[in-house]
Write a protein that holds these residues in place. Structure first.
Motif, PDB file in Angstrom:
ATOM      1  N   UNK A 313       0.839  -1.200   0.000  1.00 31.89           N
ATOM      2  CA  UNK A 313       0.000   0.000   0.000  1.00 31.89           C
ATOM      3  C   UNK A 313       0.874   1.251   0.000  1.00 31.89           C
ATOM      4  N   UNK A 314       1.931   1.192   0.781  1.00 29.25           N
ATOM      5  CA  UNK A 314       2.844   2.326   0.810  1.00 29.25           C
ATOM      6  C   UNK A 314       3.494   2.541  -0.551  1.00 29.25           C
ATOM      7  N   UNK A 315       3.858   1.433  -1.214  1.00 26.26           N
ATOM      8  CA  UNK A 315       4.480   1.547  -2.541  1.00 26.26           C
ATOM      9  C   UNK A 315       3.507   2.177  -3.531  1.00 26.26           C
ATOM     10  N   UNK A 316       2.244   1.774  -3.447  1.00 21.86           N
ATOM     11  CA  UNK A 316       1.231   2.331  -4.357  1.00 21.86           C
ATOM     12  C   UNK A 316       1.096   3.838  -4.134  1.00 21.86           C
ATOM     13  N   UNK A 317       1.099   4.236  -2.889  1.00 20.41           N
ATOM     14  CA  UNK A 317       0.966   5.666  -2.570  1.00 20.41           C
ATOM     15  C   UNK A 317       2.211   6.429  -3.044  1.00 20.41           C
ATOM     16  N   UNK A 319       4.479   5.779  -5.160  1.00 19.74           N
ATOM     17  CA  UNK A 319       4.856   5.741  -6.578  1.00 19.74           C
ATOM     18  C   UNK A 319       3.700   6.000  -7.535  1.00 19.74           C
ATOM     19  N   UNK A 320       2.549   6.324  -6.995  1.00 21.52           N
ATOM     20  CA  UNK A 320       1.376   6.683  -7.814  1.00 21.52           C
ATOM     21  C   UNK A 320       1.021   5.606  -8.843  1.00 21.52           C
ATOM     22  N   UNK A 321       1.031   4.354  -8.401  1.00 20.15           N
ATOM     23  CA  UNK A 321       0.553   3.273  -9.271  1.00 20.15           C
ATOM     24  C   UNK A 321      -0.275   2.286  -8.444  1.00 20.15           C
ATOM     25  N   UNK A 322      -0.931   1.359  -9.150  1.00 19.76           N
ATOM     26  CA  UNK A 322      -1.668   0.292  -8.469  1.00 19.76           C
ATOM     27  C   UNK A 322      -0.712  -0.858  -8.167  1.00 19.76           C
ATOM     28  N   UNK A 323      -0.995  -1.566  -7.073  1.00 21.49           N
ATOM     29  CA  UNK A 323      -0.205  -2.759  -6.745  1.00 21.49           C
ATOM     30  C   UNK A 323      -1.156  -3.945  -6.568  1.00 21.49           C
ATOM     31  N   UNK A 359      -5.532  -5.772  -3.696  1.00 25.61           N
ATOM     32  CA  UNK A 359      -5.031  -4.656  -4.505  1.00 25.61           C
ATOM     33  C   UNK A 359      -4.890  -3.405  -3.650  1.00 25.61           C
ATOM     34  N   UNK A 360      -3.899  -2.584  -3.986  1.00 26.39           N
ATOM     35  CA  UNK A 360      -3.744  -1.257  -3.375  1.00 26.39           C
ATOM     36  C   UNK A 360      -3.736  -0.221  -4.496  1.00 26.39           C
ATOM     37  N   UNK A 361      -4.265   0.951  -4.185  1.00 24.62           N
ATOM     38  CA  UNK A 361      -4.364   2.005  -5.205  1.00 24.62           C
ATOM     39  C   UNK A 361      -3.514   3.209  -4.808  1.00 24.62           C
ATOM     40  N   UNK A 389      -3.596  11.436 -11.817  1.00 23.63           N
ATOM     41  CA  UNK A 389      -4.344  12.336 -10.928  1.00 23.63           C
ATOM     42  C   UNK A 389      -3.682  12.432  -9.552  1.00 23.63           C
ATOM     43  N   UNK A 390      -3.175  11.301  -9.067  1.00 19.79           N
ATOM     44  CA  UNK A 390      -2.522  11.338  -7.745  1.00 19.79           C
ATOM     45  C   UNK A 390      -1.154  12.002  -7.825  1.00 19.79           C
ATOM     46  N   UNK A 391      -0.486  11.863  -8.999  1.00 17.13           N
ATOM     47  CA  UNK A 391       0.803  12.587  -9.171  1.00 17.13           C
ATOM     48  C   UNK A 391       0.554  14.081  -9.108  1.00 17.13           C
ATOM     49  N   UNK A 392      -0.532  14.516  -9.793  1.00 17.70           N
ATOM     50  CA  UNK A 392      -0.837  15.951  -9.800  1.00 17.70           C
ATOM     51  C   UNK A 392      -1.238  16.430  -8.407  1.00 17.70           C
ATOM     52  N   UNK A 393      -1.972  15.587  -7.689  1.00 13.75           N
ATOM     53  CA  UNK A 393      -2.467  16.015  -6.375  1.00 13.75           C
ATOM     54  C   UNK A 393      -1.329  16.125  -5.361  1.00 13.75           C
ATOM     55  N   UNK A 394      -0.549  15.065  -5.210  1.00 12.90           N
ATOM     56  CA  UNK A 394       0.464  15.042  -4.153  1.00 12.90           C
ATOM     57  C   UNK A 394       1.826  15.560  -4.618  1.00 12.90           C
ATOM     58  N   UNK A 395       2.079  15.478  -5.904  1.00 18.43           N
ATOM     59  CA  UNK A 395       3.340  16.006  -6.443  1.00 18.43           C
ATOM     60  C   UNK A 395       4.586  15.276  -5.971  1.00 18.43           C
ATOM     61  N   UNK A 396       4.454  13.973  -5.641  1.00 14.45           N
ATOM     62  CA  UNK A 396       5.635  13.264  -5.126  1.00 14.45           C
ATOM     63  C   UNK A 396       6.771  13.216  -6.137  1.00 14.45           C
ATOM     64  N   UNK A 397       6.427  13.049  -7.424  1.00 15.25           N
ATOM     65  CA  UNK A 397       7.498  13.000  -8.431  1.00 15.25           C
ATOM     66  C   UNK A 397       8.214  14.347  -8.510  1.00 15.25           C
ATOM     67  N   UNK A 398       7.425  15.422  -8.420  1.00 10.60           N
ATOM     68  CA  UNK A 398       8.034  16.751  -8.601  1.00 10.60           C
ATOM     69  C   UNK A 398       8.822  17.188  -7.374  1.00 10.60           C
ATOM     70  N   UNK A 399       8.461  16.680  -6.199  1.00  3.91           N
ATOM     71  CA  UNK A 399       9.161  17.103  -4.978  1.00  3.91           C
ATOM     72  C   UNK A 399      10.231  16.102  -4.559  1.00  3.91           C
ATOM     73  N   UNK A 400      10.502  15.115  -5.395  1.00  5.38           N
ATOM     74  CA  UNK A 400      11.311  13.963  -4.969  1.00  5.38           C
ATOM     75  C   UNK A 400      12.799  14.292  -4.728  1.00  5.38           C
ATOM     76  N   UNK A 401      13.335  15.316  -5.338  1.00  2.00           N
ATOM     77  CA  UNK A 401      14.744  15.701  -5.181  1.00  2.00           C
ATOM     78  C   UNK A 401      15.697  14.549  -5.525  1.00  2.00           C
ATOM     79  N   UNK A 402      15.477  13.923  -6.679  1.00  2.00           N
ATOM     80  CA  UNK A 402      16.299  12.777  -7.076  1.00  2.00           C
ATOM     81  C   UNK A 402      17.795  13.125  -7.099  1.00  2.00           C
TER      82      UNK A 402
END
Ligand SMILES: NC(=O)NCCC(=O)O
Length: 432
Positions: A313-317, A319-323, A359-361, A389-402
């Motif tokens: 569930x944490x991975x789904x959250x 990484x913004x994908x289903x598991x 399944x996790x979403x 939609x979840x990427x846009x909402x939470x912005x984890x990819x954009x704030x990730x500081x890779x």
């Protein structure tokens, strides 16, 4: 206030035993009582079942809201399963559940709804039976479950880790290597027919023998396309060395990276079993664009059950994908006792594989789990638009500081790496 609706953990031991006995009696499901006793939670086949039977509807709704989350602000809805699939589940005694994850309507994109299925199963014959009989019996056991998935219109189906064999890696006996198959071997051919018949993508996790590279062994997921073609394969990246999971005796860490397979129904990837404990493994599939990541597993209650509902569930959250998480069911007893260097007495089984596939979403919602002791098929519709939609909402990819982490890893991998620790200058000063 929890009073008469109290959880059974508050009841006296004799009450509990009586209730367990009654539950086992009234339980109409087939399967041995012994298996249910070891596999059930106090006679219930899953946590959700235990809660729904013991809480009043309002309390159950509130507990479910917190345990399973909400999808688009609502509890997950179930979907109607065709009668033919239900008939197969009653006839062949497997758990069958189906849900739907929705996403917000978009103005510029159509919904991208795919129907996905996960199968969990126990082995079909004792581990002492001839290998070819064991394999054949598992094929026959899976046939009606795959047919139920096909009859339900499942687009993508995933089977459990090393589904064609007992999970014999606890034994360290090399004779089990005989059950390894090339990617285009017997089990793939068996599934290719279903893929064509039902226009279904199938993910099949096997013990692979790579004929072209010295007949080496790998733990591999084969991706079969909806036309029966082999799209590709992924080899398990992280090999457990914990408890009885002596898998490094059999195969090495995978060499296929983190492939994402673009199928007719979406971009999918496979994080095989123990890889779920590695957040960077999940991340890499996400960076390659996965929309659904499957986690075919084989794991036992004593070792990992508290981790099971959390990690996927944490991975789904994150990484913004289903598991889709799958675990096998049952207790597999091997002819020769073994130990695993942990001081425990010798034993002949891993313990109970607790099923609980689900399944996790990406919005933190998840389905209830399949039974802890029965074969099962869980189906879910999922609108893949939810990922973006979840990427846009939470912005984890954009704030990730890779870049911060790339630099950290580059430093960490150098032999002269020193941890970045700033010590309180007063810490080691003698008090005067
Ligand atoms: N099959 C496998 O990797 N099992 C390891 C145990 C676990 O990760 O729970």
């Amino acid at each position: 206030m929890i009073t008469q609706n109290t959880l059974i953990s508050e009841e006296s031991e004799s009450d509990l035993e009586l209730e367990l006995e009654m539950e086992m009696e009234k339980n109409e499901e087939n399967g041995s009582t012994e298996e249910k006793l070891t596999g059930s939670i106090c006679g219930y086949n899953s946590l959700q079942h235990l809660l729904s039977e013991n809480l009043n509807p309002h309390l159950y709704q509130e507990v479910s809201r917190l345990l399973l989350g909400l999808n688009c602000g609502k509890a997950l809805e179930t979907i109607v399963i065709p009668e033919s699939a239900k008939a197969l589940s009653s006839k062949h005694d497997f758990d069958l559940q189906a849900f739907t994850f929705s996403a917000d309507k978009e103005l510029l994109r159509e919904p991208r709804v795919v129907r996905v299925g996960l199968i969990q199963n126990s082995i079909a014959l004792p581990t002492t039976a001839p290998f070819s009989d064991q394999k054949k019996a598992i094929f026959e056991k899976l046939r009606p479950i795959i047919d139920a998935a096909g009859a339900s219109g499942v687009n993508i189906l995933c089977l459990q880790e090393a589904w064609i064999m007992p999970f014999a890696f606890c034994t360290r006996e090399k004779r089990w290597c005989e059950l390894a198959e090339p990617v285009n071997g017997e089990s793939t051919q068996f599934l290719q027919e279903f893929a064509c018949k039902y226009n279904m993508v199938i993910v099949s996790s096997i013990l692979e023998r790579d004929i072209n590279h010295g007949e080496t062994l790998w733990n591999t997921a084969v991706i079969i396309g909806n036309n029966g073609n082999i799209i590709g394969k992924h080899r398990k990246n992280h090999i457990p060395r914990v408890g009885d999971f002596n898998e490094s005796t059999y195969y090495m860490e995978g060499n296929t990276g983190h492939p994402v397979f673009e199928t007719a129904y979406g971009k999918i990837a496979v994080n095989i079993c123990y890889g779920r404990h590695h957040p960077l493994n999940w991340l890499a599939f996400g960076l390659n664009g996965a929309e659904i990541v499957f986690n075919p597993s084989a794991t036992v209650g004593e070792l990992s059950e508290p981790l099971w509902p959390i990690e996927a569930r944490n991975a789904a959250i994150a990484n913004s994908y289903f598991v889709g998480s799958i675990n096998r069911v049952g207790t597999e007893i091997f002819p020769n006792p073994f130990t695993s260097g942990d001081g425990k007495p010798q034993h002949s089984d891993f313990g109970h594989f607790y099923g609980s596939s689900h399944f996790s979403a990406p919005d933190a919602s998840c389905t209830p789990s399949l039974s802890r002791y029965k074969d099962g098929l869980v189906i879910s519709d999922m609108d893949l638009n939810l990922c973006r939609q979840m990427k846009d909402k939470w912005g984890f990819r954009m704030t990730a500081r890779y870049e911060l982490y790339a630099e950290m890893f580059a430093r960490y991998l150098k032999p002269d790496f020193e941890p970045q620790v700033i010590t309180d200058p007063l810490l080691h000063k003698k008090s005067s």
